[in-house]
Design an enzyme around this catalytic site. Structure first.
Site, mmCIF file in Angstrom:
data_model
loop_
_atom_site.group_PDB
_atom_site.id
_atom_site.type_symbol
_atom_site.label_atom_id
_atom_site.label_comp_id
_atom_site.label_asym_id
_atom_site.label_seq_id
_atom_site.Cartn_x
_atom_site.Cartn_y
_atom_site.Cartn_z
ATOM 1 C CD1 TRP A 1 0.056 -3.941 -5.546
ATOM 2 C CD2 TRP A 1 -1.161 -3.745 -7.433
ATOM 3 N NE1 TRP A 1 -1.042 -3.157 -5.269
ATOM 4 C CE2 TRP A 1 -1.802 -3.018 -6.397
ATOM 5 C CE3 TRP A 1 -1.739 -3.762 -8.703
ATOM 6 C CZ2 TRP A 1 -2.991 -2.319 -6.611
ATOM 7 C CZ3 TRP A 1 -2.914 -3.065 -8.909
ATOM 8 C CH2 TRP A 1 -3.526 -2.348 -7.866
ATOM 9 C CG ASP B 1 1.049 -1.482 -13.136
ATOM 10 O OD1 ASP B 1 0.944 -0.243 -13.082
ATOM 11 O OD2 ASP B 1 0.619 -2.238 -12.235
ATOM 12 C CE LYS C 1 1.239 3.857 -5.650
ATOM 13 N NZ LYS C 1 1.039 2.969 -4.548
HETATM 14 N N1 KET Z 1 0.226 -0.973 -10.000
HETATM 15 C C1 KET Z 1 1.125 -1.206 -9.038
HETATM 16 C C2 KET Z 1 2.357 -1.956 -9.382
HETATM 17 C C3 KET Z 1 0.887 -0.727 -7.742
HETATM 18 O O1 KET Z 1 1.801 -0.953 -6.834
HETATM 19 C C4 KET Z 1 -0.297 -0.032 -7.453
HETATM 20 C C5 KET Z 1 -0.582 0.430 -6.093
HETATM 21 C C6 KET Z 1 -1.187 0.200 -8.512
HETATM 22 C C7 KET Z 1 -0.895 -0.295 -9.775
HETATM 23 C C8 KET Z 1 -2.492 0.923 -8.377
HETATM 24 O O2 KET Z 1 -2.445 2.144 -7.828
HETATM 25 P P1 KET Z 1 -3.643 3.192 -8.040
HETATM 26 O O3 KET Z 1 -3.796 3.804 -6.720
HETATM 27 O O4 KET Z 1 -4.848 2.449 -8.490
HETATM 28 O O5 KET Z 1 -3.132 4.132 -9.077
HETATM 29 N N2 KET Z 1 0.047 -0.030 -5.080
HETATM 30 C C9 KET Z 1 -0.040 0.391 -3.676
HETATM 31 C C10 KET Z 1 -1.391 0.695 -3.158
HETATM 32 C C11 KET Z 1 -2.408 -0.400 -3.327
HETATM 33 O O6 KET Z 1 -2.128 -1.576 -3.061
HETATM 34 O O7 KET Z 1 -3.538 -0.036 -3.730
HETATM 35 C C12 KET Z 1 0.698 -0.647 -2.816
HETATM 36 O O8 KET Z 1 1.188 -1.665 -3.346
HETATM 37 O O9 KET Z 1 0.843 -0.401 -1.607
#
Ligand code: KET
Length: 421
Positions: free
Chosen positions: A150, A231, A267
């Site tokens: 990510w 994660d 998610k």
């Molecule tokens: N870890 C991973 C692996 C991840 O894909 C995301 C979010 C997060 C943590 C953080 O998510 P949060 O909303 O802070 O709980 N990924 C998607 C959104 C982004 O980039 O913020 C994405 O990859 O599209």
């Protein structure tokens, strides 16, 4: 005289063309969230956003889970609910239930009170707080992250004060796990180094180790004293089952060793904008966990004082009620199943179209994303000519796709691979 007036403009202001910030340069958009910015600006009626990992219905609409609406109703109708500050560590019930969700109800670490859990601002905030705690209190400041990962991981950990290195993860030729490379790189890491692991549904590749491979990774990491930092942003989205998706984490907790886990409810409960997540640090003893928690408070307090109450209350309401929990698992499974169905539809349509290439990775990969193998030029072409929005590394969010948009995406991919090799 003007100079005696305390609110008169400073004579220096004019030097910078009127603004003291005149020399601030324009920053680039975020590689993932910037895709949505570009999508929103595009007036085309056929545009499709496959950039950010956010679930959409068959109609292409964002989804608020029914169980979330029910929990919110319960909260609104409860007059005893107040809007006081939460403790620095967040909602106590939420923390206990979150640890149970990821480690399992019968986890010895929980029973022995050796898990320190703090509510954080979703997955990102949990990673950031965990990273900063490690930078302050752990002897080894290097964190190994998978290649690729990510896009926010290196930035979060660098700003937390850690030094970021990568380990091999994905093999573009097989479109699978580079297991030998992974083991070799972790073997070569300095003893005690931190290793970031995606608990399930690896982003962006959609490729996870098998349970057997996880066991080998565990043995290697424990033998070298490497510290696992999981994660967990997609629990339930890989298999549709919350317990199955926590297997990797539970293997590492079952051996009695220490680890960190960052959980996100963005998610799996669709609570993206509520910013609700948790950081858990599994320790060797209850005494250590208590001291660790006291230090986590010192990381959090000057950063944002304490976390927001609403999202955590929704999660706690759902997790502690048998019936609501059951309803959640059904809705989660439905989201996971729709994504699997989209994989099949996209794969079948590319095959039927005779699009050159082996597209079987679309149905083999798991979780929210397909790592298509399309290159940056092909992605740019698809965006310009077909209004398909995706990240430049060729990742598409399968959750953004629907039966109606599959044919358009297939047209775009077909044109991209036949015209721009
Ligand atoms: N870890 C991973 C692996 C991840 O894909 C995301 C979010 C997060 C943590 C953080 O998510 P949060 O909303 O802070 O709980 N990924 C998607 C959104 C982004 O980039 O913020 C994405 O990859 O599209």
């Amino acid at each position: 005289m003007a100079s005696q007036n305390p609110i008169a403009p400073s004579p220096a202001a004019g030097i910078y063309g009127g603004s003291v910030f005149a020399n601030v340069v324009q920053a680039p958009e975020d590689p993932i969230l910037g895709v949505t910015v570009a999508y929103n600006k595009d007036p085309s009626p056929v545009k499709v956003n496959l950039g950010v990992g956010a679930y959409r219905t068959e109609e292409g609409k964002p989804l608020v889970l029914n169980v979330v609406r029910r929990a919110e109703q319960l909260l609104v109708n409860d007059p005893s609910r107040v809007k006081e500050y939460l403790p620095i560590t967040g909602l106590a019930d939420f923390n206990k239930l979150s640890a149970k969700l990821i480690f399992g109800a019968d986890s010895p670490a929980i029973q022995e009170n050796r898990v320190a859990t703090v509510q954080c601002l979703s997955g990102t905030g949990s990673l950031r707080v965990g990273g900063e705690f490690l930078a302050r209190h752990y002897h080894e400041r290097t964190i190994y992250i998978p290649q690729p990962t990510w896009g926010n991981h290196p930035k979060v950990f660098t700003l937390a004060g850690l030094s970021v290195k990568t380990y091999r993860y994905y093999d573009p030729t097989t479109r699978g796990l580079n297991f030998e490379g992974l083991l070799a790189d972790l073997s070569a890491a300095p003893p005690g180094a931190i290793v970031l692991l995606h608990a399930c549904a690896h982003n962006p590749t959609g490729v996870d180790p098998t349970l057997d491979q996880w066991e080998q990774i565990r043995l290697l990491m424990r033998s070298k004293g490497l510290l696992p930092f999981f994660d967990s942003a997609y629990q339930g989205f890989a298999s549709g089952n919350l317990d199955a998706d926590a297997q990797s984490v539970r293997m590492f907790v079952a051996d009695g060793g220490e680890c960190l886990t960052a959980q996100s409810y963005a998610k799996n409960m669709g609570l993206y904008g509520e910013r609700v997540g948790a950081l858990s640090i599994v320790c060797k003893s209850a005494d250590v966990a208590t001291r660790v928690e006291s230090q986590l408070k010192l990381v959090i307090r000057p950063m944002y004082s304490n976390p927001p109450i609403h999202g955590a209350s929704i999660v706690a309401t759902i997790l502690k009620d048998r019936e609501l929990y059951h309803e959640w698992t059904i809705e989660l499974k439905a989201m996971a199943d729709r994504i699997i169905n989209m994989r099949q539809q996209l794969f079948d349509a590319l095959r039927a179209r005779g699009t050159p290439g082996d597209w079987s990775h679309i149905i083999k990969q798991i979780g929210m994303f397909t790592f298509t193998g399309l290159n940056t030029e092909q992605v740019t072409f698809m965006t310009k000519e077909y209004h398909i929005y995706m990240t430049s590394d060729g990742r598409i969010s399968m959750a953004g796709l629907s039966s109606k948009t599959v044919p358009h995406l297939v047209d775009a991919i077909h044109a991209a691979v036949t015209r721009m090799k």
